[in-house]
Write a protein that holds these residues in place. Structure first.
Motif, PDB file in Angstrom:
ATOM      1  N   THR A 175       2.410   0.288  -8.998  1.00 37.38           N
ATOM      2  CA  THR A 175       3.708  -0.411  -9.592  1.00 37.38           C
ATOM      3  C   THR A 175       4.713   0.781 -10.240  1.00 37.38           C
ATOM      4  O   THR A 175       5.946   0.268 -10.452  1.00 37.38           O
ATOM      5  N   GLU A 176       4.286   1.914 -10.466  1.00 39.78           N
ATOM      6  CA  GLU A 176       4.807   2.784 -11.011  1.00 39.78           C
ATOM      7  C   GLU A 176       6.049   3.661 -10.226  1.00 39.78           C
ATOM      8  O   GLU A 176       5.843   3.570  -8.821  1.00 39.78           O
ATOM      9  N   GLY A 177       7.145   3.930 -10.626  1.00 45.33           N
ATOM     10  CA  GLY A 177       8.021   4.621  -9.807  1.00 45.33           C
ATOM     11  C   GLY A 177       9.534   4.368  -9.758  1.00 45.33           C
ATOM     12  O   GLY A 177       9.996   2.941  -9.759  1.00 45.33           O
ATOM     13  N   ILE A 262      12.178   2.586   8.795  1.00 44.70           N
ATOM     14  CA  ILE A 262      12.737   2.060   7.746  1.00 44.70           C
ATOM     15  C   ILE A 262      12.526   2.855   6.377  1.00 44.70           C
ATOM     16  O   ILE A 262      11.317   3.201   6.160  1.00 44.70           O
ATOM     17  N   PRO A 263      13.514   3.166   5.766  1.00 49.85           N
ATOM     18  CA  PRO A 263      13.356   3.966   4.462  1.00 49.85           C
ATOM     19  C   PRO A 263      12.261   3.312   3.422  1.00 49.85           C
ATOM     20  O   PRO A 263      12.352   2.022   3.392  1.00 49.85           O
ATOM     21  N   PHE A 264      11.493   3.918   2.691  1.00 46.16           N
ATOM     22  CA  PHE A 264      10.468   3.488   2.110  1.00 46.16           C
ATOM     23  C   PHE A 264      10.920   2.414   1.081  1.00 46.16           C
ATOM     24  O   PHE A 264      10.346   1.433   0.838  1.00 46.16           O
ATOM     25  N   GLU A 271       3.621  -3.780   0.757  1.00 48.64           N
ATOM     26  CA  GLU A 271       3.666  -2.328   1.508  1.00 48.64           C
ATOM     27  C   GLU A 271       3.716  -1.131   0.789  1.00 48.64           C
ATOM     28  O   GLU A 271       2.953  -0.154   0.948  1.00 48.64           O
ATOM     29  N   GLN A 272       4.645  -0.934   0.298  1.00 54.23           N
ATOM     30  CA  GLN A 272       5.133  -0.096  -0.871  1.00 54.23           C
ATOM     31  C   GLN A 272       3.993   0.299  -1.650  1.00 54.23           C
ATOM     32  O   GLN A 272       3.370   1.311  -1.836  1.00 54.23           O
ATOM     33  N   ASN A 273       3.494  -0.774  -2.480  1.00 53.93           N
ATOM     34  CA  ASN A 273       2.333  -0.238  -3.385  1.00 53.93           C
ATOM     35  C   ASN A 273       0.950  -0.137  -2.819  1.00 53.93           C
ATOM     36  O   ASN A 273       0.260   0.777  -3.142  1.00 53.93           O
ATOM     37  N   SER A 274       0.657  -0.552  -1.563  1.00 55.39           N
ATOM     38  CA  SER A 274      -0.326  -0.364  -0.759  1.00 55.39           C
ATOM     39  C   SER A 274      -0.162   1.247  -0.363  1.00 55.39           C
ATOM     40  O   SER A 274      -1.401   1.861  -0.380  1.00 55.39           O
ATOM     41  N   HIS A 299       1.741  -7.903  -5.010  1.00 58.72           N
ATOM     42  CA  HIS A 299       2.661  -8.264  -4.067  1.00 58.72           C
ATOM     43  C   HIS A 299       1.729  -8.139  -2.430  1.00 58.72           C
ATOM     44  O   HIS A 299       2.398  -8.252  -1.452  1.00 58.72           O
ATOM     45  N   LEU A 300       0.589  -8.289  -2.684  1.00 62.73           N
ATOM     46  CA  LEU A 300      -0.196  -8.164  -1.348  1.00 62.73           C
ATOM     47  C   LEU A 300      -1.167  -9.770  -1.132  1.00 62.73           C
ATOM     48  O   LEU A 300      -1.595 -10.428  -1.858  1.00 62.73           O
TER      49      LEU A 300
END
Length: 534
Positions: A175-177, A262-264, A271-274, A299-300
Motif C-alpha cells: 500500500t506504500e508509495g 497502460i501506465p502503472f 493489480e498495483q498492490n499485487s 483491493h484484491l
C-alpha cells in the motif's frame, strides 16, 4: 529464525513480549492494536531503517509511546529531574551456526540467548546541557530528541550494523508509495532493485542520452531561439529549456512501468498492490531469512488473492513470514493455527486455548472468530432471530445500528458460546451474551457458564429469570400487547398461546423477526436484551 520479540515504548506499544512461530505468523486485530508497529519495529531493529531511510534521519518524538511521554512531561512539570524515556526493541533468535556470535546475556531479561538489542535512548554526553534545558524551559511539551543516541548491539555486547547482522529482513508494504513526478516511487525503486548492475547502468546511460538530445529536437530548438531573444530582459545570460541531466540515476523519478500499454498509476489498485508485492518478493526475498508483509489483501478479489497467497507461500518457503491482515481468507489459507490475535495490548494464539476449543476454531471457517476480534465490543446471540431483535433494540434506543458504534452482533450456534468467551476472556474483550433460559436457569445458565463467566469483569451473561417464557419469541409476547405484534406480523390472534405457537414454528421464526426489525412500530424490548445493550 526469530523466536521472540520484546518491544518497549515504541509508538502504540508500551510493552510487548511476543513469541513467534518459525514458519508463519499472522497478526490479526482491530486498527490501532500495534500490528503494523510490530513489523516496523522488527525491521527497524534488523536494518536500522524506518520509512526506507536510516533511522538517524527519521528520529522524532512521535516514535515514543504516548503514555510514557505524557508521564515524563508530567514529572518534569512538577520539578522532578527524570531521565527521558527510551525505546527498546530486542530480537531473540533460534540458535544456529549463523547467529552463534550474537549469543550472550546483554538483554532486558538477562537470558543467555542469541539476539540483537536495538535502543533509542538518552545520550549521557548531553547530561549537563539537558539539565540546563529542563531548568530553563517553562513549558516542555515533548521529549528533547536532540539529546538522544541510537544503539544496536548483539546480546554478546558487540556493536551491530545492518552489514554485520547475519539475519537479513525485508519489509513489504504494497500500500506504500507516493506519487513522485507522476510515477510511483515504490514501483520504480523495486524495479531498480530487480535489475542487475549492468542492466541498471544501461538504463541510466540511455535515459541520460535521451535527455541530452532533447534540446536538439527541432521544435525545442525554435522555442530556445525565442527565449534567447529575451537575453537582457530577463537575465544577462542566455535562457533555454532542456531536461535535467545533473542526476546520476534520474530515471526512477521520470519513468513509469506499463502493464498492457497502460501506465502503472492508471491500472486497478488491486493489480498495483499485487505487482508491488510480487516484485518485492522477486528482488528481496531470496537473500532474506525474515519476510514482513503488510496486509497483502488490499483491493484484491478472492480469486486473485488465491494466486497471490500461493506465490507468497512459494517464495517464502523455508523462511519466516510475519504478516498482518484483516482477511479471513488469508487466515484460512495460511493456517488458523498460525494466527496471533491482538487486542488492547494483549495477544494470544489459538494454541493458547484449551485443546477442544483450539480444534473447534481450526475447523471453523474463521470469519466469526475474526469478527469477535475486530469489534470494539460484541454481543453473542443464539440465532438469526435473536440477532435481528437485538439490532432492533439498539436502533430503538440509539437511533443507529450497533456496528456504527463498533459493536458487532454475532450469531453463535449450538454450544459454542464458551469457546468464543474463552478468546474474549484471554483478550479482555468486552462481550455480552444474549441467551434463552430454556425453562431451566440452573441447568442452562448457572451450570453452563459457572461463576467464572457469570461474575466476569468484561463478560456479561444476559438472560430472563422468568422460566415461563423459555425463548425469545415468548419473551417478546410477554412484554408487548397482542394488538401491536398482530399489526406488525399481519395477524389477528386473540391469545398469547396462539401467537407464540405461530412465532416459534420453524418456518416463521426468522420471518417474524425480520418483520419486527423492518417495522417502524416501536416495541417493548425484553429486559435481558436491554441489559446486553446497556
Amino acid at each position: 529464525m526469530i523466536e521472540k520479540v520484546i518491544i518497549k515504548n515504541y509508538k502504540s506499544i508500551d510493552y510487548l513480549d511476543l513469541k513467534l512461530d518459525d514458519t508463519i505468523n499472522i497478526l490479526v486485530g482491530n486498527n490501532e492494536q500495534g500490528k503494523s508497529t510490530i513489523l516496523e519495529a522488527v525491521n527497524l531493529a534488523l536494518t536500522s531503517t524506518l520509512n526506507k531511510r536510516n533511522i538517524h534521519n527519521e528520529l522524532n518524538p512521535f516514535l515514543f509511546n504516548k503514555t510514557v511521554v505524557e508521564d515524563y512531561i508530567k514529572k518534569i512539570s512538577i520539578g522532578k529531574r527524570v531521565t527521558p524515556p527510551s525505546i527498546l526493541i530486542e530480537i531473540y533468535f533460534k540458535e544456529d551456526n549463523q547467529n552463534a556470535s550474537l549469543k550472550g546475556s546483554n538483554n532486558s531479561i538477562k537470558e543467555n540467548a542469541c539476539g540483537i538489542s536495538f535502543s533509542i535512548e538518552f545520550d549521557d554526553d548531553y547530561t549537563e546541557e539537558y539539565q540546563q534545558y529542563i531548568e530553563q524551559s517553562t513549558n516542555i511539551r515533548n521529549i528533547p530528541i536532540e539529546y538522544y543516541k541510537i544503539n544496536s548491539y548483539s546480546f554478546a555486547s558487540n556493536p551491530i550494523t545492518s552489514r554485520s547482522n547475519p539475519i537479513k529482513c525485508v519489509l513489504i508494504d504494497p500500500t506504500e508509495g507516493k506519487a513522485w513526478n507522476g510515477t510511483d516511487r515504490y514501483i520504480s525503486s523495486v524495479i531498480g532493485d530487480t535489475l542487475d548492475p549492468k542492466q541498471r547502468a544501461t538504463l541510466n546511460f540511455n535515459f541520460r542520452d535521451i535527455k541530452e538530445n532533447f534540446s536538439q529536437i527541432e521544435s525545442i530548438s525554435k522555442i530556445n531561439s525565442t527565449l534567447s531573444e529575451k537575453t537582457g530582459d530577463i537575465s544577462d545570460k542566455e535562457l533555454a529549456i532542456s531536461l535535467d541531466i545533473s542526476q546520476k540515476n534520474g530515471w526512477e523519478s521520470n519513468l513509469t512501468a506499463y502493464l498492457d500499454d497502460i501506465p502503472f498509476d492508471f491500472i486497478g489498485k488491486g493489480e498495483q498492490n499485487s505487482v508491488k508485492l510480487k516484485l518485492s518478493l522477486e528482488s528481496n526475498a531470496e537473500e532474506a531469512q525474515v519476510i514482513l508483509i503488510e496486509e497483502p489483501e488490499n483491493h484484491l478479489s478472492h480469486s486473485n488473492m488465491q494466486k497471490l497467497i500461493n506465490q507468497i507461500s512459494e517464495k517464502c518457503e523455508g523462511k519466516q513470514l510475519i504478516i498482518t491482515t484483516h482477511s479471513t481468507y488469508v487466515l484460512n489459507k495460511l493456517g488458523l493455527d498460525k494466527v496471533v490475535l491482538m487486542n488492547n495490548g494483549k495477544h494470544i494464539t489459538l494454541r493458547d486455548l484449551n485443546e477442544d476449543t483450539f480444534n473447534y476454531f481450526k475447523k471453523l471457517p474463521g470469519y466469526d472468530t475474526l469478527r469477535l476480534l475486530l469489534a470494539d465490543k460484541a454481543i453473542l446471540v443464539e440465532g438469526p432471530s435473536d440477532e435481528l431483535i437485538v439490532q432492533k433494540a439498539y436502533l430503538q434506543k440509539h437511533n443507529r445500528l450497533p456496528i456504527e458504534d463498533g459493536i458487532d452482533i454475532i450469531t453463535v450456534r449450538g454450544l459454542s458460546f464458551k469457546r468464543f468467551l474463552e478468546i474474549a476472556d484471554l483478550l479482555n474483550k468486552e462481550v455480552a451474551v444474549v441467551t434463552d433460559n430454556d425453562g431451566d436457569i440452573d441447568k442452562h445458565i448457572i451450570e453452563k457458564y459457572g461463576d467464572h463467566y457469570l461474575k466476569h469483569p468484561t463478560i456479561k451473561i444476559c438472560y430472563s429469570d422468568d422460566t415461563r417464557y423459555a425463548t425469545l419469541e415468548p419473551q417478546l409476547v410477554s412484554v408487548n400487547e397482542l394488538s401491536i405484534l398482530n399489526d406488525i406480523l399481519g395477524k389477528d390472534y386473540t391469545s398469547e398461546a396462539e401467537l407464540i405457537k405461530f412465532m416459534t414454528s420453524s418456518g416463521n421464526k426468522s420471518e417474524c423477526a425480520m418483520r419486527i426489525f423492518d417495522s417502524n412500530q416501536k416495541i417493548i424490548i425484553p429486559g435481558y436484551i436491554n441489559d446486553a445493550i446497556q
